[in-house]
Design a protein around this motif. Structure first.
Motif, PDB file in Angstrom:
ATOM      1  N   ALA A  35     -11.449   3.892  -6.437  1.00 51.10           N
ATOM      2  CA  ALA A  35     -11.245   3.966  -4.996  1.00 51.10           C
ATOM      3  C   ALA A  35     -10.181   4.985  -4.596  1.00 51.10           C
ATOM      4  O   ALA A  35      -9.430   4.773  -3.662  1.00 51.10           O
ATOM      5  CB  ALA A  35     -10.907   2.585  -4.446  1.00 51.10           C
ATOM      6  N   ARG A  72     -16.472   8.104   1.396  1.00 51.17           N
ATOM      7  CA  ARG A  72     -17.061   6.765   1.285  1.00 51.17           C
ATOM      8  C   ARG A  72     -18.293   6.841   0.402  1.00 51.17           C
ATOM      9  O   ARG A  72     -18.963   7.857   0.342  1.00 51.17           O
ATOM     10  CB  ARG A  72     -17.525   6.259   2.651  1.00 51.17           C
ATOM     11  CG  ARG A  72     -16.468   6.047   3.654  1.00 51.17           C
ATOM     12  CD  ARG A  72     -17.121   5.603   4.944  1.00 51.17           C
ATOM     13  NE  ARG A  72     -16.149   5.307   5.963  1.00 51.17           N
ATOM     14  CZ  ARG A  72     -16.446   4.751   7.111  1.00 51.17           C
ATOM     15  NH1 ARG A  72     -17.699   4.423   7.396  1.00 51.17           N
ATOM     16  NH2 ARG A  72     -15.508   4.509   7.994  1.00 51.17           N
ATOM     17  N   ALA A  88      -8.735   1.354   3.671  1.00 53.74           N
ATOM     18  CA  ALA A  88      -9.507   0.420   4.494  1.00 53.74           C
ATOM     19  C   ALA A  88      -8.598  -0.552   5.221  1.00 53.74           C
ATOM     20  O   ALA A  88      -9.003  -1.161   6.186  1.00 53.74           O
ATOM     21  CB  ALA A  88     -10.487  -0.363   3.628  1.00 53.74           C
ATOM     22  N   ALA A  97     -10.409  -3.660   6.851  1.00 53.17           N
ATOM     23  CA  ALA A  97     -11.316  -3.686   5.700  1.00 53.17           C
ATOM     24  C   ALA A  97     -12.594  -4.442   6.040  1.00 53.17           C
ATOM     25  O   ALA A  97     -13.696  -4.018   5.678  1.00 53.17           O
ATOM     26  CB  ALA A  97     -10.622  -4.323   4.494  1.00 53.17           C
ATOM     27  N   PHE A 111     -11.511  -1.138  -2.170  1.00 51.62           N
ATOM     28  CA  PHE A 111     -10.642  -0.139  -1.556  1.00 51.62           C
ATOM     29  C   PHE A 111      -9.319  -0.048  -2.300  1.00 51.62           C
ATOM     30  O   PHE A 111      -8.986  -0.911  -3.112  1.00 51.62           O
ATOM     31  CB  PHE A 111     -10.422  -0.451  -0.065  1.00 51.62           C
ATOM     32  CG  PHE A 111      -9.712  -1.740   0.204  1.00 51.62           C
ATOM     33  CD1 PHE A 111      -8.338  -1.763   0.409  1.00 51.62           C
ATOM     34  CD2 PHE A 111     -10.411  -2.935   0.266  1.00 51.62           C
ATOM     35  CE1 PHE A 111      -7.679  -2.956   0.669  1.00 51.62           C
ATOM     36  CE2 PHE A 111      -9.768  -4.136   0.530  1.00 51.62           C
ATOM     37  CZ  PHE A 111      -8.392  -4.144   0.726  1.00 51.62           C
ATOM     38  N   CYS A 128      -9.123  -5.129  -3.532  1.00 50.48           N
ATOM     39  CA  CYS A 128      -8.294  -3.976  -3.877  1.00 50.48           C
ATOM     40  C   CYS A 128      -7.826  -4.214  -5.309  1.00 50.48           C
ATOM     41  O   CYS A 128      -7.172  -5.223  -5.593  1.00 50.48           O
ATOM     42  CB  CYS A 128      -7.090  -3.845  -2.948  1.00 50.48           C
ATOM     43  SG  CYS A 128      -6.020  -2.455  -3.396  1.00 50.48           S
TER      44      CYS A 128
END
Length: 181
Positions: A35, A72, A88, A97, A111, A128
């Motif tokens: 990410a 993305r 995000a 998010a 993310f 995350c």
């Protein structure tokens, strides 16, 4: 069944290596998600050499990576749509998010940017993975996603003990700023 290893914010310079624990986990995964914030093209290449890599760019990535990687990405794994972005959410407020996951029409959003591991299961799974090299108030970490028969289970895998990496971060930041001049 698909096993996915997700990571972000590796922040590796050209001469840095991926941590051995990351190499071991990623090389056994069906898919590796990143990410953003590799920093160097070499870090991107090192992960790509380990398996199927799907990645997006982060705010600190080199100009070359920013040209190479999308902002993305959405992939489908066994009927589950997984979104991937760098930024995000800010902190523990996951409204951004959740909205981004809805906008991207995905059941899972991976993310980065906050450097802290986080999993939130509501209408969607928000995850995350934290940071492998510069965690904030947490241990270095990655996330593992298991997709089984159209359902997803996620967990955070710590890669060591929590540590204050401020001095290491400040040293790297100074190195990056001097290279830009």
């Amino acid at each position: 069944m698909s096993r996915i290893i997700a990571l972000s914010d590796t922040h590796l310079m050209e001469d840095d290596r991926l941590p051995e624990a990351v190499v071991a986990l990623a090389s056994k995964a069906d898919i590796i998600l990143h990410a953003g914030d590799f920093i160097s093209v070499q870090a991107h290449s090192a992960l790509k050499d380990l398996g199927r890599l799907v990645a997006v760019r982060g705010n600190s990535d080199s100009p070359q990576l920013k040209r190479l990687l999308p902002k993305r990405e959405v992939i489908e794994v066994e009927g589950v749509k997984i979104g991937l972005v760098h930024m995000a959410s800010h902190g523990s407020d996951l409204v951004g998010a959740e909205m981004m996951a809805r906008e991207m029409n995905c059941e899972v959003l991976v993310f980065g940017h906050i450097h802290r591991p986080l999993i939130e299961k509501g209408r969607r799974l928000l995850i995350c993975p934290g940071s492998t090299s510069q965690p904030r108030m947490s241990a270095p970490s990655v996330a593992e996603l298991m997709v089984i028969d159209g359902t997803v289970q996620g967990r955070i895998i710590p890669l060591g003990s929590p540590a204050c990496n401020y001095l290491k971060y400040a040293e790297r930041l100074g190195r990056e700023e001097s290279e830009e001049k």
